[in-house]
Design a protein around this motif. Structure first.
Motif, PDB file in Angstrom:
ATOM      1  N   GLY A  31       0.822  -1.203   0.000  1.00  0.00           N
ATOM      2  CA  GLY A  31       0.000   0.000   0.000  1.00  0.00           C
ATOM      3  C   GLY A  31       0.852   1.248   0.000  1.00  0.00           C
ATOM      4  O   GLY A  31       2.064   1.205  -0.182  1.00  0.00           O
ATOM      5  N   GLY A  32       0.198   2.349   0.236  1.00  0.00           N
ATOM      6  CA  GLY A  32       0.870   3.644   0.234  1.00  0.00           C
ATOM      7  C   GLY A  32       1.308   4.067   1.613  1.00  0.00           C
ATOM      8  O   GLY A  32       1.284   3.286   2.572  1.00  0.00           O
ATOM      9  N   LEU A  33       1.676   5.315   1.716  1.00  0.00           N
ATOM     10  CA  LEU A  33       2.178   5.865   2.975  1.00  0.00           C
ATOM     11  C   LEU A  33       1.159   5.739   4.104  1.00  0.00           C
ATOM     12  O   LEU A  33       1.503   5.395   5.232  1.00  0.00           O
ATOM     13  CB  LEU A  33       2.566   7.334   2.764  1.00  0.00           C
ATOM     14  N   TYR A  34      -0.116   5.971   3.793  1.00  0.00           N
ATOM     15  CA  TYR A  34      -1.144   5.912   4.830  1.00  0.00           C
ATOM     16  C   TYR A  34      -1.460   4.483   5.275  1.00  0.00           C
ATOM     17  O   TYR A  34      -2.154   4.282   6.260  1.00  0.00           O
ATOM     18  CB  TYR A  34      -2.419   6.611   4.365  1.00  0.00           C
ATOM     19  N   ASP A  35      -0.933   3.503   4.562  1.00  0.00           N
ATOM     20  CA  ASP A  35      -1.123   2.105   4.958  1.00  0.00           C
ATOM     21  C   ASP A  35      -0.015   1.617   5.885  1.00  0.00           C
ATOM     22  O   ASP A  35      -0.058   0.490   6.364  1.00  0.00           O
ATOM     23  CB  ASP A  35      -1.174   1.207   3.712  1.00  0.00           C
ATOM     24  N   GLN A  36       0.973   2.460   6.137  1.00  0.00           N
ATOM     25  CA  GLN A  36       2.097   2.076   6.992  1.00  0.00           C
ATOM     26  C   GLN A  36       1.731   2.299   8.462  1.00  0.00           C
ATOM     27  O   GLN A  36       0.812   3.036   8.795  1.00  0.00           O
ATOM     28  CB  GLN A  36       3.347   2.881   6.611  1.00  0.00           C
ATOM     29  N   ASP A  37       2.501   1.658   9.328  1.00  0.00           N
ATOM     30  CA  ASP A  37       2.305   1.786  10.773  1.00  0.00           C
ATOM     31  C   ASP A  37       2.554   3.244  11.181  1.00  0.00           C
ATOM     32  O   ASP A  37       3.634   3.784  10.909  1.00  0.00           O
ATOM     33  CB  ASP A  37       3.284   0.858  11.478  1.00  0.00           C
TER      34      ASP A  37
END
Length: 75
Positions: A31-37
Motif C-alpha cells: 500500500g501507500g504511505l497511509y497504509d504504513q504503521d
C-alpha cells in the motif's frame, strides 16, 4: 552503527535505511504511505529531521572552511 549488530538496531531505523536505499520505491507494508504503521512513520519523521539537521551543520561547516580558506589566500 556504532559497534551495534544489525539485530540491536531498532526496526524502524533498519526499515528506514532499507527503504531509503531503494529510494522509497518499496515500503515495509503493501500500500501507500497511509497504509504504513503510524508509529513507524513518526519515527521516520524524527530520523529525517536528524538527517536534515546534520546536513545543515555539515554545509555550514563546509562554508566556514571555504570562507576561511579564501581569506587566508588573500593575505
Amino acid at each position: 552503527m556504532n559497534g551495534k549488530t544489525l539485530d540491536e538496531v531498532p526496526e524502524s531505523i533498519r526499515m528506514y535505511y532499507l527503504c531509503k536505499a531503494t529510494k522509497f520505491s518499496a515500503l515495509p507494508w503493501a500500500g501507500g504511505l497511509y497504509d504504513q504503521d503510524p508509529q513507524l512513520i513518526d519515527e521516520w519523521g524524527y530520523i529525517i529531521q536528524v538527517e536534515a539537521e546534520t546536513e545543515k551543520r555539515k554545509a555550514e561547516a563546509d562554508k566556514r572552511r571555504a570562507s576561511s580558506g579564501s581569506r587566508s589566500r588573500r593575505r
